[in-house]
Design an enzyme around this catalytic site. Sequence first.
Site: not given
Ligand SMILES: C=C1C[C@]23C[C@@]1(O)CC[C@H]2[C@@]12CC[C@H](O)[C@@](C)(C(=O)O1)[C@H]2[C@@H]3C(=O)O
Ligand SMILES: O=C(O)CCC(=O)C(=O)O
Ligand SMILES: [Fe+2]
Length: 334
Positions: A206, A208, A263, A273
């Site tokens: 994904h 961020d 990543h 981890r």
């Molecule tokens: C599948 C998902 C988890 C996420 C929200 C989403 O719909 C798509 C983006 C995901 C992500 C990736 C980065 C961060 O870990 C996170 C908190 C964010 O802002 O976007 C996660 C979201 C999540 O875990 O709720």
């Molecule tokens: O746990 C990690 O090292 C990365 C996790 C990550 O990419 C995320 O939480 O968005």
């Molecule tokens: Fe991430």
Amino acid sequence: MVVVSKSAIEQFSYTRTNKPTTALFTQIPLVDLSNPDSKHQITKACEEFGFFKVINHGVPMEFISLLESEATKFFSLPLCEKQETGQPKPYGYGNKRIGIHDDVGWVEYLLLTTNQDPNLHRFQSFRLALSNYMNSVKKMACEILEIMADGLKIQPRNVLSKLLMDEESDSVFRVNHYPPCPEVQPLNDKNSNGNGNGNVIGFGEHTDPQIISVLRSNNTSGLQISLRDGSWISVPPDHNSFFINVGDSLQVMTNGRFRSVKHRVLSNSEKARVSMIYFGGPPLSEKIAPLPSLMRGDQQSLYKEFTWFEYKRCAYNSRLADNRLIHFEKIAAS
Ligand SMILES: C=C1C[C@]23C[C@@]1(O)CC[C@H]2[C@@]12CC[C@H](O)[C@@](C)(C(=O)O1)[C@H]2[C@@H]3C(=O)O
Ligand SMILES: O=C(O)CCC(=O)C(=O)O
Ligand SMILES: [Fe+2]
């Protein structure tokens, strides 16, 4: 996740990856924050990779170690106690399921918003460790964003950092715990082709969504970034350093000059981890658009106009691996 009984595991099918992994990334961009030339290093790293490692970051080691030990303590509690912190909708304790759709990973986590007191009333020492760590990491993130503004030659230099400093900043904090995964073939396994086949996904690929992510982990490997050619590179862990990801919003604010980095995390067969990530985001009402001072001549924005609220709503409805920015790109005129 603490109870790794066969029946609990069988409720989920593992997400595996067969895509090959290239060698260990030895040329990871390294930025020394105490170096007056760091603006050039940061600009180059954000343009080429959307990712770099930071040393001499100024975050006290004491805050880092304390948060890691408090997090380890928290994740070793019985499942029902961890679940008392609430379900991740979107903030709380989560186990294997990531987001609202069917994304799963070999991970448990705690997801918090930085502008609300976390639901950790029973865990006072964890709360304090989180607060000290978050304040210090936020300061570092702002310093990096100011150096980025210098590197991009844009004024005022707090044009990006002010969004994280805003009282309404919609920033998120996440602590991930990846237990050792019994299903992973160790690298020296004679059945493993060393290409990453048979790997179990800890956290799927994904980008961020926010502006900047500041990641720190213990010394267990697993993090990989994707290069522009689509190959995956393993990032050697370094528990004394931080890793910075360019987020989708920064990609838009730089009109594509900086690229958000794709990543993922692969599970480890032997070691747990623990990672902690600060996701610096703007206020919900903030318009996400290329910074006017970056646009030259008649340069056009590559993106339609949107607010962080609109982008976040769309992002949190999407699957982890989706390209979220595609919905906001302007269709190029032929
Ligand atoms: C599948 C998902 C988890 C996420 C929200 C989403 O719909 C798509 C983006 C995901 C992500 C990736 C980065 C961060 O870990 C996170 C908190 C964010 O802002 O976007 C996660 C979201 C999540 O875990 O709720
Ligand atoms: O746990 C990690 O090292 C990365 C996790 C990550 O990419 C995320 O939480 O968005
Ligand atoms: Fe991430």
